[in-house]
Structure formats: structure tokens, C-alpha cells
Motif scaffolding. Structure first.
Motif, PDB file in Angstrom:
ATOM      1  N   ARG A 107       0.834  -1.217   0.000  1.00 12.42           N
ATOM      2  CA  ARG A 107       0.000   0.000   0.000  1.00 12.42           C
ATOM      3  C   ARG A 107       0.861   1.256   0.000  1.00 12.42           C
ATOM      4  O   ARG A 107       0.586   2.221  -0.728  1.00 12.42           O
ATOM      5  N   ILE A 108       1.924   1.262   0.809  1.00 15.12           N
ATOM      6  CA  ILE A 108       2.794   2.437   0.885  1.00 15.12           C
ATOM      7  C   ILE A 108       3.488   2.687  -0.449  1.00 15.12           C
ATOM      8  O   ILE A 108       3.570   3.827  -0.922  1.00 15.12           O
ATOM      9  N   LEU A 109       3.980   1.617  -1.070  1.00  8.54           N
ATOM     10  CA  LEU A 109       4.656   1.770  -2.363  1.00  8.54           C
ATOM     11  C   LEU A 109       3.702   2.301  -3.423  1.00  8.54           C
ATOM     12  O   LEU A 109       4.059   3.197  -4.204  1.00  8.54           O
ATOM     13  N   MET A 110       2.482   1.769  -3.443  1.00 11.93           N
ATOM     14  CA  MET A 110       1.500   2.235  -4.417  1.00 11.93           C
ATOM     15  C   MET A 110       1.121   3.698  -4.168  1.00 11.93           C
ATOM     16  O   MET A 110       1.014   4.503  -5.110  1.00 11.93           O
ATOM     17  N   ALA A 111       0.943   4.072  -2.899  1.00 13.30           N
ATOM     18  CA  ALA A 111       0.578   5.446  -2.567  1.00 13.30           C
ATOM     19  C   ALA A 111       1.698   6.416  -2.909  1.00 13.30           C
ATOM     20  O   ALA A 111       1.460   7.517  -3.420  1.00 13.30           O
ATOM     21  N   ASN A 112       2.937   6.008  -2.657  1.00 10.56           N
ATOM     22  CA  ASN A 112       4.069   6.882  -2.961  1.00 10.56           C
ATOM     23  C   ASN A 112       4.223   7.092  -4.466  1.00 10.56           C
ATOM     24  O   ASN A 112       4.517   8.199  -4.935  1.00 10.56           O
ATOM     25  N   ARG A 113       4.025   6.019  -5.242  1.00 14.31           N
ATOM     26  CA  ARG A 113       4.112   6.158  -6.696  1.00 14.31           C
ATOM     27  C   ARG A 113       3.034   7.086  -7.226  1.00 14.31           C
ATOM     28  O   ARG A 113       3.302   7.948  -8.078  1.00 14.31           O
ATOM     29  N   ALA A 114       1.812   6.911  -6.719  1.00 16.32           N
ATOM     30  CA  ALA A 114       0.714   7.774  -7.168  1.00 16.32           C
ATOM     31  C   ALA A 114       0.970   9.224  -6.790  1.00 16.32           C
ATOM     32  O   ALA A 114       0.700  10.143  -7.578  1.00 16.32           O
TER      33      ALA A 114
END
Length: 326
Positions: free
Chosen positions: A203-210
Motif C-alpha cells: 500500500r505504501i509503495l502504491m501510494a508513494n508512486r501515485a
């Protein structure tokens, strides 16, 4: 012939552990309870609960059971009823330490991965209910320990000491109890923490990319408060749960391979590999109850500042008294 190395190690290890673990967790409780570390009330409840459970492990398991009971073999602590109660409490304290850590891991998972649910779940009231529920569950679950041990010696017609009852652990009820305890204290918590951490990382990786895509190239030159906050939260979470799993891993493996019915562990050869593996796992397991104060001090700047203030406060008070008396 001298005593085995592992036995000598126990005589030094537990006093040293208690010397650092008891004041370390006490200071942690005091600092967190003051509420000046910049943490939410919800997180503070879990962290105070974890520190309290770790303190109980240090006092009951390390100090009373491993130090006082062994150093004073004819004290009231070695009376069989008292010994059984102490053993009962040693099981409970480790249960609390484990499940409070799981509760904290789940709370941070909800906070970071479930934005629609976190406002209702990540509250001080919910944290208090969860901590209370796991405490009651642990006290009820471990009642079987009181029936799993028997008198070790009879000295002057007085029943002293405790040892595992072969009759109990050989029975179907004993076998079920052993594996139920193993599942509740080791395998289920391990699986839950691993799953929650993996989902949180994703979730953190996806949120940071977005977020980077929305900000474009500004993230390369400007700090992002939200990403920085998320980074600090994830460091705290992964440090606590990750190190906890690593320190408990040896104990978990030795528990499965030797089982509580292993006669070498309770009555026999202290040079037996099964006994050494079990005691080594216990060393690391106890060390996990000293990890959190070190993690907080290493990762939380405000915690370090509060620690300095708490340590300085006695000297400040003495200086004020001296000035008034002077």
C-alpha cells in the motif's frame, strides 16, 4: 566436571537482562504516558501496553522465575502452589507481549491501508477495548497451565518446585494444549504480522508512486510532509514487528522440534542439543522485551528529547532544592 556453558550463561544473562529491561521499560511507560512524543492517543495506548507487558515479562519471568526462584531454592517462591502460579503468569505475560504487538501491527495496517475504516478503528477507545480483550483472553486461555505441572521435590514434607507432568502432556488434552499454545503465541501472530506488513508495504509503495506522479518532478527537490510522515510510521512499524519476528524465530522452531514433553529439557542432560536450542530461543525471546525502548530511542526524535528531560528531572529538582536551602 564444571557446569555446562548454557547453564552458566543463564546465571549471567537474566540478571543483566533484568538490570536493563526493567528500568528501560519503566522509562518508556513514563515517557509515553506524558503524551509529549507527538504520537496519537491510539498509538500511545498500544505502545504503553507493549511496554507494560514487556515490563511484566522482565519482572515475573526474568527476575522472579529465573533469578529469585533459582537463587533461593527454599524460599516461598518455590512452594509448588506458588511455583505453579508464577509459571501461569509467565505464560500470560508472554501472551500479552505477543498479542499487543500484533494489535499494534494491525492498527498501523488499518491506519495506512484502510482510509475509510481508520477513523472509526484507530481511536483511543478501540485501542483500550482491544488491549482489554486480549488481556482477558490470555488469562482464560492459560488456566490449563495450572494443571500441567506437578511437584518436583518433597522436602521435609513440603511440596516444592514444578515440573511438567508427563501424564498430562502425554494425554490427548495435553497434546492439544501444547499445539494450541504454540499456534496462539507463535504461528498465528507470525502469520498475521507478516501478512499485515506485506500488505502495508504494498500500500505504501502504491501510494508513494501515485503521489509522485501527481507532483511530477517536485518530489526531487521539495520534501513532502505526507510521505515523510508515512515513512516514519512505516519505519516504526517494521522495526517493531520485524525484529520481534526475528527474535522469536529460534524459540518457535525449537518449540516445534522439542515440544514441551521433551524430557531432556525438564529433567535430564543440560548438554543435550534440544535443551541448548530451547534455552537459546528463550534468550532471544526475552531480548524481544527489551527491543522497543531501543527502537523508540533510535527512530523517534521526540522520544529521545523526552528521555533526556526525564533523566535530567531528578538533577533539576535537586538543584532547585539546593537553591532554596541555600
Amino acid at each position: 566436571m564444571g557446569r555446562p556453558t548454557i547453564v552458566l550463561g543463564k546465571e549471567f544473562y537474566y540478571p543483566i537482562l533484568a538490570t536493563f529491561g526493567i528500568p528501560g521499560n519503566l522509562l518508556t511507560i513514563v515517557i509515553l504516558s506524558r503524551g509529549n512524543c507527538g504520537l496519537s492517543k491510539c498509538i500511545t495506548v498500544y505502545m504503553v501496553a507493549m511496554a507494560t507487558a514487556d515490563l511484566l515479562v522482565m519482572v515475573i519471568n526474568a527476575l522472579i522465575y529465573h533469578i529469585f526462584s533459582n537463587r533461593f531454592p527454599l524460599s516461598f517462591l518455590t512452594l509448588t502452589p506458588v511455583c505453579k502460579f508464577i509459571l501461569y503468569m509467565t505464560f500470560i505475560t508472554f501472551d500479552l507481549s505477543v498479542w499487543f504487538t500484533v494489535s499494534f501491527t494491525f492498527d498501523r495496517f488499518v491506519a495506512l491501508c484502510c482510509p475509510r475504516f481508520n477513523t472509526r478503528y484507530c481511536t483511543q477507545q478501540t485501542a483500550t477495548i482491544v488491549i482489554t480483550a486480549f488481556s482477558v483472553f490470555s488469562f482464560l486461555k492459560d488456566i490449563m497451565v495450572l494443571f500441567a505441572y506437578e511437584t518436583q521435590n518433597i522436602i521435609n514434607k513440603v511440596h516444592r518446585g514444578c515440573r511438567a507432568s508427563v501424564a498430562f502432556f502425554s494425554s490427548p488434552l495435553g497434546t492439544v494444549s501444547v499445539w494450541f499454545h504454540s499456534a496462539c503465541v507463535v504461528w498465528i501472530p507470525f502469520i498475521l504480522m507478516t501478512v499485515f506488513n506485506l500488505l502495508t508495504v504494498h500500500r505504501i509503495l502504491m501510494a508513494n508512486r501515485a503521489r509522485r506522479r501527481l507532483q511530477g518532478h517536485r518530489s526531487e527537490t521539495h520534501s513532502d510532509p505526507e510521505m515523510e510522515s508515512r515513512r516514519k510510521s512505516s519505519i516504526l512499524l517494521f522495526s517493531i514487528s520485524g525484529i520481534f519476528i526475528l527474535l522469536w524465530l529460534t524459540a518457535a522452531l525449537s518449540f516445534v522440534t522439542t515440544r514441551l514433553t521433551n524430557t531432556a529439557y525438564y529433567r535430564g542432560d543440560r548438554t543435550d542439543p534440544a535443551y541448548i536450542a530451547t534455552e537459546t530461543g528463550a534468550f532471544l525471546k526475552f531480548l524481544s522485551c527489551l527491543q522497543n525502548p531501543c527502537i523508540y530511542a533510535a527512530t523517534q526524535r521526540k522520544f529521545r528529547d523526552e528521555l533526556k528531560n526525564v533523566l535530567k528531572s531528578p538533577w533539576t529538582l535537586i538543584q532547585r532544592l539546593c537553591r532554596k536551602l541555600g
